[in-house]
Every structure is written in C-alpha cells, then in structure tokens.
Design a protein around this motif. Sequence first.
Motif, PDB file in Angstrom:
ATOM      1  N   TYR A  15      71.612  82.201  24.619  1.00 10.44           N
ATOM      2  CA  TYR A  15      72.033  82.997  23.703  1.00 10.44           C
ATOM      3  C   TYR A  15      71.383  84.043  23.131  1.00 10.44           C
ATOM      4  N   ILE A  19      71.213  87.564  21.974  1.00 10.91           N
ATOM      5  CA  ILE A  19      69.922  88.663  21.388  1.00 10.91           C
ATOM      6  C   ILE A  19      69.241  89.533  22.463  1.00 10.91           C
ATOM      7  N   TRP A  24      69.443  93.238  18.249  1.00  9.28           N
ATOM      8  CA  TRP A  24      70.205  92.863  16.517  1.00  9.28           C
ATOM      9  C   TRP A  24      69.432  91.267  16.069  1.00  9.28           C
ATOM     10  N   TYR A  25      68.453  91.274  15.709  1.00 12.21           N
ATOM     11  CA  TYR A  25      67.566  90.255  15.366  1.00 12.21           C
ATOM     12  C   TYR A  25      68.021  89.493  13.919  1.00 12.21           C
ATOM     13  N   SER A  26      68.054  90.163  12.903  1.00 16.24           N
ATOM     14  CA  SER A  26      68.358  89.876  11.316  1.00 16.24           C
ATOM     15  C   SER A  26      69.629  90.240  10.606  1.00 16.24           C
ATOM     16  N   GLY A  29      73.708  89.521  11.638  1.00 17.61           N
ATOM     17  CA  GLY A  29      74.201  89.549  13.338  1.00 17.61           C
ATOM     18  C   GLY A  29      75.383  89.327  14.093  1.00 17.61           C
ATOM     19  N   LEU A  31      75.342  86.706  15.760  1.00 20.77           N
ATOM     20  CA  LEU A  31      75.229  85.003  16.327  1.00 20.77           C
ATOM     21  C   LEU A  31      75.254  84.436  14.667  1.00 20.77           C
ATOM     22  N   LEU A  32      74.613  84.898  14.064  1.00 21.18           N
ATOM     23  CA  LEU A  32      74.975  84.973  12.337  1.00 21.18           C
ATOM     24  C   LEU A  32      76.252  84.590  11.849  1.00 21.18           C
ATOM     25  N   SER A 223      68.158  84.192  10.524  1.00 11.48           N
ATOM     26  CA  SER A 223      68.216  85.183  11.502  1.00 11.48           C
ATOM     27  C   SER A 223      68.683  85.081  12.683  1.00 11.48           C
ATOM     28  N   GLU A 224      69.368  85.758  13.402  1.00  8.96           N
ATOM     29  CA  GLU A 224      69.670  85.643  14.254  1.00  8.96           C
ATOM     30  C   GLU A 224      68.859  84.332  16.001  1.00  8.96           C
ATOM     31  N   TYR A 225      67.721  84.904  15.650  1.00  6.32           N
ATOM     32  CA  TYR A 225      67.022  83.748  16.414  1.00  6.32           C
ATOM     33  C   TYR A 225      67.547  82.031  16.072  1.00  6.32           C
ATOM     34  N   ALA A 227      70.524  81.417  14.316  1.00  4.88           N
ATOM     35  CA  ALA A 227      71.534  81.461  14.208  1.00  4.88           C
ATOM     36  C   ALA A 227      71.627  80.594  15.988  1.00  4.88           C
TER      37      ALA A 227
END
Length: 357
Positions: A15, A19, A24-26, A29, A31-32, A223-225, A227
Amino acid sequence: MARPQLPTAQALAPYLRRIDEARWYSNFGPLLTAFEARLAARFAPGTEIVTCANATQGLALCLQALSLPPGSLCAIPAYTFVATAHAVAAAGLTPWLLDVDPQNWTLQPHAVRAALAGAPGPVSAVIVVAPFGLMPDLAPWLALRAETGIAVVVDAAAAFDALNAAPLPAVVSLHATKALGIGEGGFLATEDADLARRVRELTSFGFRGARESQMPATNAKLSEYAAAVGLAALDAWPHDRLRWLRAARGLRAAMTHLPQVVFQEGWGLSWATSVCCVRLPDGAADAVARDLAAAGVETRAWWGRGCHTHPAFAGCPRGDLTQTDRLGSAVLGLPFRVDLDHAQTGRIAAALAQSVG
C-alpha cells in the motif's frame, strides 16, 4: 494490560508503494476511497461510510450535521467513556447523564421516555453506547426516534465486529487499542446519504465540491497513510478476529469455576472486541484490583465510576444514577490482548480465584 497490534511493515509495504506511485497523500485519495468501499461492503447496500480523524470527532460532527438547537440536551448514559460526553459538548449540546440497565450496561429507550417528562430542558438527541463492543438492539431506538422526533446516534466505538447495520447513524473507533485499529481514526456508518454528505463536508473545511467553505467546519480527514494501515488491517481481519475470539474463549474457560466473575453477554462467543471487562460483586472492584496488583496482574477501570465523577462533567444535569454507581464499583477490566497465551490466562484466573474464590 494491553498490547495493541497493528499491521506490520511488511503488510503495509504494497500500500505504501501505491502511495509512492500515485504521489497522492491526503484529501480523499485512491487508498482512502478503497478503504471506505471495503468498510461499506460490511453493511447492507446503500450504507454510506465517512471516515474521520477519530471517533470523538465523528460523533461531534454527526451531531453538528443534524443541526440540533444549540445548548439543547443530548441524553447519554452516565456509564460510558468520557469521549461520548466530550463529543456532545464539542457539538454545542449539553450532556444529560442518565442511568443504564444493570444487566447489559446500556441506556434503554423506556428509561429515556420516562425521563423526558422531567427533563431539565429541551431534549434534541440521544447517544446510545455499545458498551465495550456489545451492540444493543436498535429497533426500539428507531421507534423512539419515530415517536418523539429526537435524533438518535450510536456510539459504537468498540463495536467494529458487532456492527453490521446502520439504520441509525453509528460511529466506530479505529484507535490502536481497538480490535481493528489503524492508530487514530474512526468512521460513520449511515443509511442517510444526506447526513453522510454533511458530515463529509464538516470533515473538510465545509467544502462542497469546490474550494468555497459553505459552513463553519474543521479538518478531520484521514490521510492515505492511515488508509494504508486500514486496508492492511482489513486484509488480516478474518484471521485476527479468530485470534481475538480464541483468546476470549480461553479466558472464559479458565474462569468457569468462578461464578462471581460475570462476562458480558456474548463476549468472545458471538462478537469480538479488544478489552475484557467483567462484573464482580457490588463494591468489589477496588479490592480485587488491589489483590491482582499484589499478584502482579494489572487491571483497569476503563470507564471509572462514570462520566458524572469527572470534573469536566460534574455540573451536567443528570437523572438518578444508582445502577451506574453500582457498575462503577463492580466492573473491572482484565488484561487482554489478541495473543494472550495459556500461561497468561492461567495467571489471571489464578489471581482472581485467590481474590474472589
């Protein structure tokens, strides 16, 4: 007392590479979006999921999105974690602390109906709490909402496993200490698409498809992180759920000879959660906690003696809290984690037997 276990670096790596590739980090995005879709798949078609920074924000923003009269009363159980009351206050409402049922530790619709006649002000909402993950029957609450027009929201912070329908808006915590955790986070599940849209806007500065703020709001996005952690946690959930249930059943089995130690209904049998709270004889919790501490077994009164005992909420209006006071003196959190082993289970049971046996 607890050892949270989130996805490993190895599980996260695929994952995180996505990213890196997307950059795309927030701000909602891919993943979210995928994480919310997988959460939604756990519910009936048409259920909307809105992720948020944490469940306290989720509850507060859900109440705010309902456009309730400022300062009006929101009934909550006095026996709950203080986050419930903090969310009410953050939404501009007044916590009204009511008593709970002694058997399942939940606020009951009939108790709210009985209390309404003597309410110390206008009542606009109720928050129903799923204690430590035990989901209440929502049908009577739907009836109460239909009869009275009072908004009903479910604080399902610890009920990720048991919550599988959202006829009433329900907020789940994804804190690291929960059975499915991502560190910090939460989500709203609701069948009300308009409510979901309003909460989404409130998590993102009041933006509605453009960079013009439509209402006072906040920044409560994931954030994507976060997610990425959520997607990896969902990958592992079927296996991890079995591990939680196995640990719980081992603890239950070790205490079959201790009738003074009562587990929540269905705990470890029909639903999984990350904490073990047992009911002891009235007034015994403090003494048992001291005995277990002397034996090297840590315990925790996760909800203390109730919200009304905290200085932040001591001045809130309240009903008679006899059952809350009884529970506060009788409920104790035991050590519990997903990898609780046989030796640790035996040690906990032996210490309890020495104290209450």
